[in-house]
Enzyme design. Structure first.
Site, PDB file in Angstrom:
ATOM      1  N   TRP A 128       8.324  -3.783 -31.097  1.00  0.00           N
ATOM      2  CA  TRP A 128       8.122  -2.448 -29.629  1.00  0.00           C
ATOM      3  C   TRP A 128       7.619  -2.433 -28.846  1.00  0.00           C
ATOM      4  CZ3 TRP A 128       7.766   3.062 -29.984  1.00  0.00           C
ATOM      5  CH2 TRP A 128       8.504   3.940 -29.382  1.00  0.00           C
ATOM      6  N   ASP A 208       6.813   1.080 -40.050  1.00  0.00           N
ATOM      7  CA  ASP A 208       8.004   1.386 -39.292  1.00  0.00           C
ATOM      8  C   ASP A 208       9.028   2.068 -39.300  1.00  0.00           C
ATOM      9  OD1 ASP A 208       8.793   2.907 -37.109  1.00  0.00           O
ATOM     10  OD2 ASP A 208       8.037   1.224 -34.987  1.00  0.00           O
ATOM     11  N   LYS A 243      18.509   7.215 -34.292  1.00  0.00           N
ATOM     12  CA  LYS A 243      19.234   6.106 -34.686  1.00  0.00           C
ATOM     13  C   LYS A 243      21.011   6.470 -35.745  1.00  0.00           C
ATOM     14  CE  LYS A 243      16.237   4.277 -31.740  1.00  0.00           C
ATOM     15  NZ  LYS A 243      15.864   3.921 -30.724  1.00  0.00           N
TER      16      LYS A 243
HETATM   17  C1  LMR Z   1      14.668   0.757 -28.632  1.00  0.00           C
HETATM   18  O1  LMR Z   1      13.345  -0.268 -28.852  1.00  0.00           O
HETATM   19  O2  LMR Z   1      15.372   0.965 -26.963  1.00  0.00           O
HETATM   20  C2  LMR Z   1      14.640   1.892 -28.630  1.00  0.00           C
HETATM   21  O3  LMR Z   1      13.571   1.934 -29.378  1.00  0.00           O
HETATM   22  C3  LMR Z   1      14.009   3.186 -27.548  1.00  0.00           C
HETATM   23  C4  LMR Z   1      13.120   3.526 -27.165  1.00  0.00           C
HETATM   24  O4  LMR Z   1      12.317   3.940 -26.902  1.00  0.00           O
HETATM   25  O5  LMR Z   1      12.742   2.327 -26.522  1.00  0.00           O
END
Ligand code: LMR
Length: 393
Positions: A128, A208, A243
């Site tokens: 992420w 996480d 989510k």
């Molecule tokens: C994503 O990766 O799309 C979600 O976790 C939303 C975000 O805050 O990035």
């Protein structure tokens, strides 16, 4: 002037995509960008269980006075059996506090890790994007390794090697389930090996868990986390309800800490409280209070779990459709999409192909090639597959 010294920053690419998509007038546009669940109609409705909880909250809440940096502890404790299992507090060694979304929880985890003396966080990439941004902002050094092997499986040997060689003061960040952005999760055997390696390692696990229930089920998606916690003396767990309760903009998360001894928890929590106080003072209340109502009422809990089950079933059916289209788009490994978990998969598309998808086919996805599979449904999946075939031909 001092403020004019600030160099302009480019907007967060993922969040910028939301605005780009909204501004596109084409009626057949497809949004595979930011990670929100969508129904087969493309909507992201409020969970019926949350609506039910909110109605009761509206009637019964008699004050909005301050709670404190730890937030709603009823919420924090009500979640614990779902995350940690039957001995939810691990004999009193786990405690938590509320945080503003999963992002707030991750930030708190990194900040307290740094305060405790962690100097480096090992992190599988791609990850992420905000993980690296938060590390840089703390600041805390990130040490990157490849999350996936060439065959599309999780590259567990690389992780096991670094866990074995990690020194005191190093942490390893693990996605509990539904890996963002690849959808490539560790198998049970791999989690067993990771837990065994961590049991004799100096590395602090930071887990996480932002998508529990969107992979194989609430219990199933906690397998890795529980295996690791059973094997190690201490860990930090960042949790998101954004989510699995559909509370995105209400920002509902929690940070849990497992200490070697319950007697160490008050001092650790006092540091978390101080960090929260200096950052956001107190987390927003509404969404967490609604989750507490859901989890304390058997009928609302059943309704929530049923809604989550139907979300998971729809995600699985989209993945199966994509895998079945593998022949049409030979250049991409669509069969792998059928094996991956959660909201995301990554397609091996280059920048030009991603731009062509957006400009010529009104298909919006992250610049990394990450797609939110929940953005696909019976009305647009064929168009998406055709567009993929066109840009990869
Ligand atoms: C994503 O990766 O799309 C979600 O976790 C939303 C975000 O805050 O990035």
């Amino acid at each position: 002037m001092i403020l004019e010294q600030l160099p302009a920053q480019s907007p967060d690419a993922l969040l910028a995509l939301i605005k780009l998509y909204a501004a596109d007038p084409r009626s057949d546009k497809i949004d595979l960008g930011v990670g929100v669940y969508r129904t087969d109609d493309g909507a992201t409705p409020v969970f019926a269980a949350i609506k039910g909880a909110e109605r009761r909250l509206f009637e019964e809440q008699d004050s909005k006075s301050y709670l404190g940096p730890e937030g709603d502890m009823g919420f924090v404790h009500a979640l614990m059996p779902y995350i940690f299992g039957s001995d939810a507090a691990m004999g009193g060694r786990i405690e938590g506090m509320q945080a503003p979304g999963g992002t707030g929880a991750v930030r708190l985890a990194f900040a307290v890790a740094r305060k405790a003396g962690i100097t480096k966080v090992h992190m599988g990439t791609p990850s992420w994007p905000n993980h690296a941004q938060i590390l840089a902002d703390i600041p805390l050094a990130g040490s990157m390794f490849d999350h996936a092997a060439a065959d599309g499986s999780a590259a567990v040997d690389v992780l096991l090697h670094l866990i074995a060689n990690a020194g005191f003061g190093e942490a390893v960040l693990l996605h509990g389930c539904c890996h963002n952005p690849t959808g490539i999760d560790y198998s049970h055997d791999q989690w067993d090996a990771i837990a065994a390696a961590l049991s004799v390692s100096k590395a602090l696990p930071i887990i996480d868990l932002a998508y529990q229930g969107l992979g194989d089920g609430m219990e199933e998606d906690a397998y890795g986390l529980r295996r690791v916690l059973a094997a190690v003396p201490e860990a930090l767990i960042a949790y998101s309800c954004d989510k699995n309760f559909g509370l995105y903009r209400d920002r509902v998360g929690a940070l849990y800490v497992m200490a070697q001894d319950s007697a160490q928890l008050p001092a650790i929590l006092s540091n978390l409280n101080a960090l929260a106080r200096a950052s956001w003072s107190m987390p927003p209340d509404h969404g967490a209070a609604a989750v507490r109502y859901v989890l304390r009422d058997a009928a609302l809990t059943d309704q929530w779990l049923a809604e989550l089950t139907s979300m998971r079933a729809r995600i699985a059916s989209v993945r199966a459709h994509m895998a079945a289209a593998a022949n049409q788009v030979g250049a991409l490994d669509l069969a792998a999409v059928g094996r991956q978990k959660g909201l995301f998969s990554m397609l091996a598309l280059n920048k030009d192909q991603i731009a062509a998808l957006r400009e010529d086919h009104a298909v919006y996805m992250a610049g990394s090639g990450r797609i939110n599979v929940a953005g696909l449904h019976s009305g647009n999946i064929a168009k998406f597959v055709d567009a993929l075939a066109a840009v990869t031909a």
